[in-house]
Motif scaffolding. Structure first.
Motif, mmCIF file in Angstrom:
data_model
loop_
_atom_site.group_PDB
_atom_site.id
_atom_site.type_symbol
_atom_site.label_atom_id
_atom_site.label_comp_id
_atom_site.label_asym_id
_atom_site.label_seq_id
_atom_site.Cartn_x
_atom_site.Cartn_y
_atom_site.Cartn_z
ATOM 1 N N ASN A 91 0.832 -1.202 0.000
ATOM 2 C CA ASN A 91 0.000 0.000 0.000
ATOM 3 C C ASN A 91 0.867 1.253 0.000
ATOM 4 O O ASN A 91 1.973 1.254 0.514
ATOM 5 C CB ASN A 91 -0.907 0.000 1.224
ATOM 6 N N ILE A 99 -10.937 7.909 2.913
ATOM 7 C CA ILE A 99 -11.703 6.661 2.936
ATOM 8 C C ILE A 99 -11.636 5.908 1.612
ATOM 9 O O ILE A 99 -11.815 4.704 1.570
ATOM 10 C CB ILE A 99 -13.172 6.894 3.380
ATOM 11 N N VAL A 100 -11.360 6.619 0.519
ATOM 12 C CA VAL A 100 -11.158 5.931 -0.768
ATOM 13 C C VAL A 100 -9.918 5.045 -0.657
ATOM 14 O O VAL A 100 -9.930 3.868 -1.031
ATOM 15 C CB VAL A 100 -11.018 6.942 -1.931
ATOM 16 N N GLU A 101 -8.852 5.629 -0.132
ATOM 17 C CA GLU A 101 -7.624 4.852 0.013
ATOM 18 C C GLU A 101 -7.799 3.736 1.042
ATOM 19 O O GLU A 101 -7.225 2.663 0.899
ATOM 20 C CB GLU A 101 -6.449 5.752 0.391
ATOM 21 N N GLN A 102 -8.617 3.952 2.059
ATOM 22 C CA GLN A 102 -8.884 2.888 3.026
ATOM 23 C C GLN A 102 -9.550 1.702 2.336
ATOM 24 O O GLN A 102 -9.209 0.548 2.597
ATOM 25 C CB GLN A 102 -9.774 3.406 4.162
ATOM 26 N N ALA A 103 -10.510 2.015 1.436
ATOM 27 C CA ALA A 103 -11.192 0.942 0.696
ATOM 28 C C ALA A 103 -10.221 0.213 -0.217
ATOM 29 O O ALA A 103 -10.245 -1.019 -0.326
ATOM 30 C CB ALA A 103 -12.354 1.529 -0.104
ATOM 31 N N VAL A 104 -9.356 0.974 -0.879
ATOM 32 C CA VAL A 104 -8.346 0.367 -1.755
ATOM 33 C C VAL A 104 -7.424 -0.525 -0.931
ATOM 34 O O VAL A 104 -7.147 -1.680 -1.302
ATOM 35 C CB VAL A 104 -7.535 1.465 -2.494
ATOM 36 N N ASN A 105 -6.931 -0.025 0.200
ATOM 37 C CA ASN A 105 -6.025 -0.803 1.041
ATOM 38 C C ASN A 105 -6.686 -2.087 1.537
ATOM 39 O O ASN A 105 -6.056 -3.148 1.559
ATOM 40 C CB ASN A 105 -5.550 0.026 2.232
ATOM 41 N N ALA A 106 -7.952 -1.985 1.928
ATOM 42 C CA ALA A 106 -8.656 -3.170 2.429
ATOM 43 C C ALA A 106 -8.770 -4.234 1.342
ATOM 44 O O ALA A 106 -8.537 -5.425 1.587
ATOM 45 C CB ALA A 106 -10.041 -2.779 2.951
ATOM 46 N N ALA A 107 -9.117 -3.796 0.132
ATOM 47 C CA ALA A 107 -9.249 -4.743 -0.979
ATOM 48 C C ALA A 107 -7.893 -5.360 -1.329
ATOM 49 O O ALA A 107 -7.783 -6.572 -1.558
ATOM 50 C CB ALA A 107 -9.846 -4.047 -2.204
ATOM 51 N N GLN A 110 -6.705 -7.902 1.461
ATOM 52 C CA GLN A 110 -7.371 -9.199 1.377
ATOM 53 C C GLN A 110 -6.844 -10.002 0.186
ATOM 54 O O GLN A 110 -6.605 -11.200 0.289
ATOM 55 C CB GLN A 110 -8.899 -9.013 1.258
#
Length: 152
Positions: A91, A99-107, A110
């Motif tokens: 990352n 929060i966009v980057e949080q969503a990217v990092n989460a995806a 995983q």
């Protein structure tokens, strides 16, 4: 980008060692890996600590295998090397405020975790004896007998 090639190099020399009748020196192994004998001794010491190889000092000494190739997997050797990073990607930031980057990092996290789990599972399925069998089949396909040795 620099890649960690220790696993590949160690597997290479372990298979060569399996074809040898006696001990192999760090100098000989370093030529096979294209590295310094000090690096080989450091890596082999870790494998010795895990019980995969044995070392004998003095004239006629060197490294020998001390394991059954059918019981050792790529994962065992990978772990003995200290479990180096499998994936080079990561990352941009570990704790983003966006929060966009949080969503990217989460995806990505995983997906990376799934990929590493799958890769490690596959490493656990491949034994050194399977690699040795593949080497011997390739040698025979080239018209050489597995007993002739000396091929790299």
């Amino acid at each position: 980008m620099r890649r960690d090639s220790r696993l590949s190099g160690v597997l290479h020399i372990l298979l060569h060692m399996a074809e040898q009748q006696g001990p192999v020196t760090s100098e000989d192994l370093s030529r096979m890996m294209g590295t310094n004998p000090v690096v080989v001794r450091r890596i082999m010491a870790g494998l010795r600590d895990q019980g995969f190889v044995h070392s004998q000092k003095g004239h006629g000494g060197g490294w020998t295998l001390s394991c059954d190739l059918s019981e050792v997997t790529l994962r065992d050797i990978y772990t003995a090397l200290g479990s180096p990073a499998l994936l080079a990607m990561g990352n941009r930031t570990d704790a983003p405020g966006c929060i966009v980057e949080q969503a990217v990092n989460a995806a990505l996290k995983q997906t990376f975790d799934d990929a590493e789990e799958l890769l490690l599972a596959r490493f656990g399925e491949v034994t050194l004896s399977k690699l040795s069998d593949d080497y011997r089949a390739r040698l025979v396909a080239r018209g050489n007998s597995p007993q002739c040795g000396g091929t790299r």
